[in-house]
Write a protein that holds these residues in place. Sequence first.
Motif, short mmCIF file in Angstrom:
data_model
loop_
_atom_site.label_atom_id
_atom_site.label_comp_id
_atom_site.label_asym_id
_atom_site.label_seq_id
_atom_site.Cartn_x
_atom_site.Cartn_y
_atom_site.Cartn_z
N UNK A 260 0.81 -1.23 0.00
CA UNK A 260 0.00 0.00 0.00
C UNK A 260 0.85 1.28 0.00
N UNK A 261 2.08 1.17 -0.49
CA UNK A 261 2.99 2.31 -0.45
C UNK A 261 2.98 3.15 -1.72
N UNK A 262 3.91 4.11 -1.77
CA UNK A 262 3.97 5.03 -2.90
C UNK A 262 4.45 4.34 -4.18
N UNK A 263 5.41 3.43 -4.05
CA UNK A 263 5.98 2.81 -5.24
C UNK A 263 5.01 1.89 -5.94
N UNK A 264 4.25 1.09 -5.19
CA UNK A 264 3.29 0.20 -5.83
C UNK A 264 2.18 1.02 -6.47
N UNK A 265 1.85 2.17 -5.89
CA UNK A 265 0.84 3.04 -6.51
C UNK A 265 1.36 3.55 -7.86
N UNK A 266 2.65 3.91 -7.89
CA UNK A 266 3.25 4.38 -9.13
C UNK A 266 3.33 3.25 -10.17
N UNK A 267 3.69 2.05 -9.73
CA UNK A 267 3.78 0.92 -10.65
C UNK A 267 2.41 0.60 -11.26
N UNK A 268 1.37 0.68 -10.46
CA UNK A 268 0.02 0.45 -10.97
C UNK A 268 -0.34 1.48 -12.03
N UNK A 269 0.04 2.75 -11.78
CA UNK A 269 -0.25 3.81 -12.75
C UNK A 269 0.50 3.57 -14.06
N UNK A 270 1.76 3.11 -13.97
CA UNK A 270 2.53 2.81 -15.18
C UNK A 270 1.85 1.72 -16.01
N UNK A 271 1.41 0.65 -15.35
CA UNK A 271 0.78 -0.45 -16.08
C UNK A 271 -0.57 -0.06 -16.65
N UNK A 272 -1.33 0.73 -15.91
CA UNK A 272 -2.63 1.18 -16.40
C UNK A 272 -2.49 2.02 -17.67
N UNK A 273 -1.35 2.68 -17.81
CA UNK A 273 -1.13 3.55 -18.97
C UNK A 273 -0.23 2.93 -20.04
N UNK A 274 -0.01 1.63 -19.93
CA UNK A 274 0.64 0.89 -21.01
C UNK A 274 2.16 0.95 -21.04
N UNK A 275 2.81 1.13 -19.90
CA UNK A 275 4.27 1.26 -19.86
C UNK A 275 4.96 0.03 -20.46
N UNK A 276 4.65 -1.15 -19.94
CA UNK A 276 5.30 -2.37 -20.41
C UNK A 276 4.96 -2.66 -21.86
N UNK A 277 3.71 -2.52 -22.21
CA UNK A 277 3.29 -2.80 -23.58
C UNK A 277 3.97 -1.85 -24.58
N UNK A 278 4.14 -0.59 -24.18
CA UNK A 278 4.82 0.38 -25.05
C UNK A 278 6.26 -0.03 -25.31
N UNK A 279 6.94 -0.52 -24.28
CA UNK A 279 8.32 -0.96 -24.46
C UNK A 279 8.40 -2.19 -25.37
N UNK A 280 7.50 -3.14 -25.18
CA UNK A 280 7.47 -4.31 -26.06
C UNK A 280 7.31 -3.88 -27.51
N UNK A 281 6.38 -2.95 -27.74
CA UNK A 281 6.11 -2.50 -29.10
C UNK A 281 7.30 -1.72 -29.67
N UNK A 282 7.96 -0.92 -28.85
CA UNK A 282 9.11 -0.15 -29.31
C UNK A 282 10.25 -1.06 -29.73
N UNK A 283 10.56 -2.05 -28.91
CA UNK A 283 11.64 -3.00 -29.22
C UNK A 283 11.30 -3.77 -30.50
N UNK A 284 10.06 -4.21 -30.62
CA UNK A 284 9.65 -4.95 -31.82
C UNK A 284 9.74 -4.07 -33.07
#
Length: 264
Positions: free
Chosen positions: A222-246
């Motif tokens: 319930x801390x600040x970092x997990x809140x930030x990680x959730x926001x990154x995933x909700x906005x497509x952070x990981x998916x954007x990197x996958x697409x950029x590398x591809x």
Amino acid sequence: MVRISIIGCGNMGSSIALALAGNKDYKVTVYDSVGSRCDVMGTEAAESLGQARDTADVILIAIKPQYITKEFLSSIRKDGAGYISIAAGIPLSPLQENLGTENIARFMPNMAAKAKKAVTAVAFPQGAEEGFRKMAMDIAGSFGSAFQMEESQFSAFIGISGSLIAYALEFINSSAMAGVGVGIPYQMASQIVKDTLVSACSLLDLTGKSPADLIPSICSASGTTIAAMEALEENGFTNSLYKAVRAASDRSEELEENAKERLG
């Protein structure tokens, strides 16, 4: 002492020349059609392409890929010479065919060569001599870290290194701008972000753990970092990197096919 002639003194060629010039194991000659670019401390400037070729044990090709033609390769062909190409999208096979040797190394460095922190992929034809392989790896290691791999992995390497350096710079810039949005001046914010990335890499080196192993230890419940990680995933952070590398990898493969057709 190995005599190296670097053909092309743009950003990458001049950075490599500068890195090698301080090493007593190499005598570095540079040549560029724009003579003013050849003013690289610790190197000699060749007056012609022929002079650069004739005085070299190793010829390092650092011109733009579109200028690498059959005629150009014929003009630098020299019996007994080895070759290194840093031209993106130019595979080994047409270089072998046009240069008439197996002693060719393909380098894929990133732009940090100037700081001697480049990450470079290196590939050789199957028939490259062992002495040439060692020399080429030493040259690559003189301006950063070097990874010998199969040429078939080069397009993937571009996605996670050659092009990724731009993603990293954009990450620093965007994170700093986000810092401005919450009250920290840009110059200070960008320095903080940069130093934090260095600290993250140092932590990986120190612990020997993978990023996936370390992330949970940083995210308290319930801390600040997990809140930030959730926001990154909700906005497509990981998916954007996958697409950029591809996207970078696919474009690299397309360029290589074009080069094979043009130089084959």
